[in-house]
Write a protein that holds these residues in place. Structure first.
Motif, PDB file in Angstrom:
ATOM      1  N   VAL A   1       0.830  -1.210   0.000  1.00 53.54           N
ATOM      2  CA  VAL A   1       0.000   0.000   0.000  1.00 53.54           C
ATOM      3  C   VAL A   1       0.860   1.254   0.000  1.00 53.54           C
ATOM      4  O   VAL A   1       0.592   2.208  -0.740  1.00 53.54           O
ATOM      5  CB  VAL A   1      -0.948  -0.004   1.227  1.00 53.54           C
ATOM      6  CG1 VAL A   1      -1.551   1.383   1.463  1.00 53.54           C
ATOM      7  CG2 VAL A   1      -2.049  -1.040   1.035  1.00 53.54           C
TER       8      VAL A   1
ATOM      9  N   GLN B   1      -2.538   8.821  -3.084  1.00 59.54           N
ATOM     10  CA  GLN B   1      -3.049   8.744  -1.718  1.00 59.54           C
ATOM     11  C   GLN B   1      -4.451   8.145  -1.693  1.00 59.54           C
ATOM     12  O   GLN B   1      -4.801   7.379  -0.776  1.00 59.54           O
ATOM     13  CB  GLN B   1      -3.071  10.135  -1.088  1.00 59.54           C
ATOM     14  CG  GLN B   1      -3.339  10.098   0.418  1.00 59.54           C
ATOM     15  CD  GLN B   1      -3.150  11.463   1.081  1.00 59.54           C
ATOM     16  OE1 GLN B   1      -3.013  12.458   0.392  1.00 59.54           O
ATOM     17  NE2 GLN B   1      -3.139  11.493   2.394  1.00 59.54           N
ATOM     18  N   ASN B   2      -5.254   8.469  -2.712  1.00 56.65           N
ATOM     19  CA  ASN B   2      -6.595   7.901  -2.797  1.00 56.65           C
ATOM     20  C   ASN B   2      -6.538   6.384  -2.954  1.00 56.65           C
ATOM     21  O   ASN B   2      -7.357   5.653  -2.385  1.00 56.65           O
ATOM     22  CB  ASN B   2      -7.363   8.511  -3.979  1.00 56.65           C
ATOM     23  CG  ASN B   2      -7.786   9.943  -3.698  1.00 56.65           C
ATOM     24  OD1 ASN B   2      -7.936  10.325  -2.537  1.00 56.65           O
ATOM     25  ND2 ASN B   2      -7.982  10.721  -4.751  1.00 56.65           N
TER      26      ASN B   2
ATOM     27  N   ARG C   1      -4.208   4.463  -1.823  1.00 51.77           N
ATOM     28  CA  ARG C   1      -3.829   3.913  -0.516  1.00 51.77           C
ATOM     29  C   ARG C   1      -5.042   3.766   0.393  1.00 51.77           C
ATOM     30  O   ARG C   1      -5.246   2.723   1.014  1.00 51.77           O
ATOM     31  CB  ARG C   1      -2.792   4.817   0.157  1.00 51.77           C
ATOM     32  CG  ARG C   1      -1.432   4.848  -0.507  1.00 51.77           C
ATOM     33  CD  ARG C   1      -0.535   5.830   0.222  1.00 51.77           C
ATOM     34  NE  ARG C   1       0.706   6.056  -0.511  1.00 51.77           N
ATOM     35  CZ  ARG C   1       1.601   6.981  -0.187  1.00 51.77           C
ATOM     36  NH1 ARG C   1       1.383   7.774   0.867  1.00 51.77           N
ATOM     37  NH2 ARG C   1       2.706   7.128  -0.891  1.00 51.77           N
ATOM     38  N   PHE C   2      -5.836   4.870   0.470  1.00 50.11           N
ATOM     39  CA  PHE C   2      -7.023   4.833   1.330  1.00 50.11           C
ATOM     40  C   PHE C   2      -8.018   3.771   0.867  1.00 50.11           C
ATOM     41  O   PHE C   2      -8.637   3.087   1.676  1.00 50.11           O
ATOM     42  CB  PHE C   2      -7.699   6.211   1.357  1.00 50.11           C
ATOM     43  CG  PHE C   2      -7.024   7.191   2.265  1.00 50.11           C
ATOM     44  CD1 PHE C   2      -6.846   6.905   3.621  1.00 50.11           C
ATOM     45  CD2 PHE C   2      -6.550   8.399   1.775  1.00 50.11           C
ATOM     46  CE1 PHE C   2      -6.211   7.814   4.469  1.00 50.11           C
ATOM     47  CE2 PHE C   2      -5.913   9.307   2.613  1.00 50.11           C
ATOM     48  CZ  PHE C   2      -5.750   9.014   3.965  1.00 50.11           C
ATOM     49  N   LYS C   3      -8.153   3.649  -0.440  1.00 54.23           N
ATOM     50  CA  LYS C   3      -9.093   2.663  -0.980  1.00 54.23           C
ATOM     51  C   LYS C   3      -8.638   1.243  -0.639  1.00 54.23           C
ATOM     52  O   LYS C   3      -9.440   0.394  -0.237  1.00 54.23           O
ATOM     53  CB  LYS C   3      -9.211   2.829  -2.499  1.00 54.23           C
ATOM     54  CG  LYS C   3     -10.288   1.942  -3.115  1.00 54.23           C
ATOM     55  CD  LYS C   3     -10.430   2.214  -4.598  1.00 54.23           C
ATOM     56  CE  LYS C   3     -11.503   1.309  -5.209  1.00 54.23           C
ATOM     57  NZ  LYS C   3     -11.651   1.545  -6.666  1.00 54.23           N
TER      58      LYS C   3
ATOM     59  N   LEU D   1      -6.605   0.317   1.842  1.00 52.79           N
ATOM     60  CA  LEU D   1      -6.742   0.088   3.285  1.00 52.79           C
ATOM     61  C   LEU D   1      -8.201  -0.032   3.694  1.00 52.79           C
ATOM     62  O   LEU D   1      -8.539  -0.766   4.630  1.00 52.79           O
ATOM     63  CB  LEU D   1      -6.070   1.221   4.061  1.00 52.79           C
ATOM     64  CG  LEU D   1      -4.536   1.277   3.978  1.00 52.79           C
ATOM     65  CD1 LEU D   1      -4.012   2.532   4.673  1.00 52.79           C
ATOM     66  CD2 LEU D   1      -3.908   0.025   4.601  1.00 52.79           C
ATOM     67  N   GLY D   2      -9.073   0.691   2.984  1.00 52.78           N
ATOM     68  CA  GLY D   2     -10.510   0.636   3.283  1.00 52.78           C
ATOM     69  C   GLY D   2     -11.099  -0.745   3.102  1.00 52.78           C
ATOM     70  O   GLY D   2     -11.999  -1.152   3.844  1.00 52.78           O
TER      71      GLY D   2
ATOM     72  N   ALA E   1     -10.520  -2.674   6.333  1.00 52.79           N
ATOM     73  CA  ALA E   1     -11.006  -2.129   7.600  1.00 52.79           C
ATOM     74  C   ALA E   1     -11.956  -3.081   8.317  1.00 52.79           C
ATOM     75  O   ALA E   1     -11.820  -3.324   9.526  1.00 52.79           O
ATOM     76  CB  ALA E   1     -11.687  -0.785   7.361  1.00 52.79           C
TER      77      ALA E   1
ATOM     78  N   LYS F   1     -19.236  -1.244   6.641  1.00 54.63           N
ATOM     79  CA  LYS F   1     -17.993  -0.925   5.946  1.00 54.63           C
ATOM     80  C   LYS F   1     -18.009  -1.290   4.452  1.00 54.63           C
ATOM     81  O   LYS F   1     -17.189  -0.781   3.691  1.00 54.63           O
ATOM     82  CB  LYS F   1     -16.825  -1.661   6.610  1.00 54.63           C
ATOM     83  CG  LYS F   1     -16.484  -1.174   8.014  1.00 54.63           C
ATOM     84  CD  LYS F   1     -15.854   0.194   7.988  1.00 54.63           C
ATOM     85  CE  LYS F   1     -15.399   0.632   9.376  1.00 54.63           C
ATOM     86  NZ  LYS F   1     -14.782   1.972   9.352  1.00 54.63           N
TER      87      LYS F   1
END
Length: 316
Positions: A225, A231-232, A234-236, A238-239, A242, A295
């Motif tokens: 990641v 950055q988007n 990465r968040f996606k 990691l999301g 979750a 989630k």
């Protein structure tokens, strides 16, 4: 009632929560609520994945296996506990007690294996996405599920047989709300060292092995990641992990606390031991569908459309 057979007590008396007998009626209310939420939540997850073609993916197949396992785990414990708390149905046949113990420990080990499989799913999806469909095929998902179940059965199977060889002549009162392995072993007369060692070894080996695989998967996932430029992205990435991380915490945190206090918390009141043991078995199966429903957008949208907007498209 209890008998004086030369080898076995005919039945056991499950106390419930020692010291809180006068509150059993009230304690039964949250137990019943957790039981109902588990059944409804996990059934919704299974039906939603079945009806929504876009959810016919390995990640959601594993989620369905988890939902079925959680449902069975809750049914194997909550019904007897409600019988104790509300109807004073404390007595349980010796063989029925061993059967309950077998299912509880088998399903707990299976739960751990499913969490490992879900971590592997996220590892493949994030670290080697181009090979995802070729690695995690439907037959592979089935094989992983069968391997996890076989391991759970094989590890738990010796426990009833090891208990059967013990002598149960006088003690028949189990200070617990369900038939847990060590609680039954403590009732035996004579040397129970083999039973105790085996129980501890299985618990430690399963926990260390499975948590080791999960942690290794997430180390690899985090490495992949943080190599992403966006950055988007990465968040996606990691999301998508979750919900799984929340499920891991909901399962392993009370499990480890229960294991450690049971063996090292000599000053912890028995009622606290039992309450955490109950929470360990009932909270995680209740939380899992709520976490994945909250989630996972595909599940959330499909549930909303099924319940409220059957003939409309619904988007957040």
């Amino acid at each position: 009632m209890a008998g004086n057979d030369s080898h076995h007590i005919v039945s056991f008396f499950l106390v419930g929560i020692p010291g809180l007998e006068n509150f059993h009626c009230w304690i039964g209310i949250p137990v019943c609520l957790l039981f109902a939420l588990t059944l409804v939540g996990n059934c919704i997850i299974i039906v939603t994945v079945k009806l929504e073609p876009s959810l016919h993916q390995p990640m959601y197949f594993f989620l369905c296996i988890l939902a079925m396992n959680d449902t069975c785990l809750t049914c194997s414990t909550a019904l007897k506990m409600l019988g104790i708390f509300w109807f004073d149905a404390h007595w349980i046949d010796f063989d029925a007690c061993l059967t309950q113990m077998f299912f509880i420990h088998t399903l707990c080990i299976m739960e751990s294996a499913i969490l490992v499989a879900m971590a592997f799913d996220r590892f493949v999806a994030i670290c080697i996405p181009l090979h995802y469909t070729s690695i995690l095929t439907t037959p592979m998902v089935i094989k992983i599920g069968l391997v996890g179940l076989s391991r759970a059965i094989l590890l738990t199977m010796p426990c009833p047989f090891l208990i059967k060889r013990l002598l149960y002549n006088t003690k028949f009162i189990i200070h617990h709300a369900y038939c847990e392995h060590m609680a039954i072993v403590k009732m035996a007369s004579g040397n129970t060292q083999v039973n105790r060692i085996y129980g501890i070894l299985v618990a430690i080996l399963v926990t260390i092995f499975d948590l080791g695989l999960i942690i290794t998967s997430y180390i690899k996932i985090l490495q992949a990641v943080f190599q992403l430029s966006s950055q988007n992205a990465r968040f996606k990435a990691l999301g998508t992990c979750a919900a799984h991380v929340c499920t891991i915490l909901a399962f392993y945190t009370p499990a480890l606390f229960n294991f450690l206090t049971h063996r090292f918390g000599k000053n912890v009141p028995p009622s606290v031991h039992i309450i955490f043991a109950i929470l360990y078995l009932l909270v995680s199966p209740t939380v899992n569908p709520l976490v994945y429903g909250a989630k996972t957008k595909q599940i959330r949208d499909r549930v909303v459309s099924l319940l409220f907007l059957k003939n409309k498209n619904f988007e957040y």
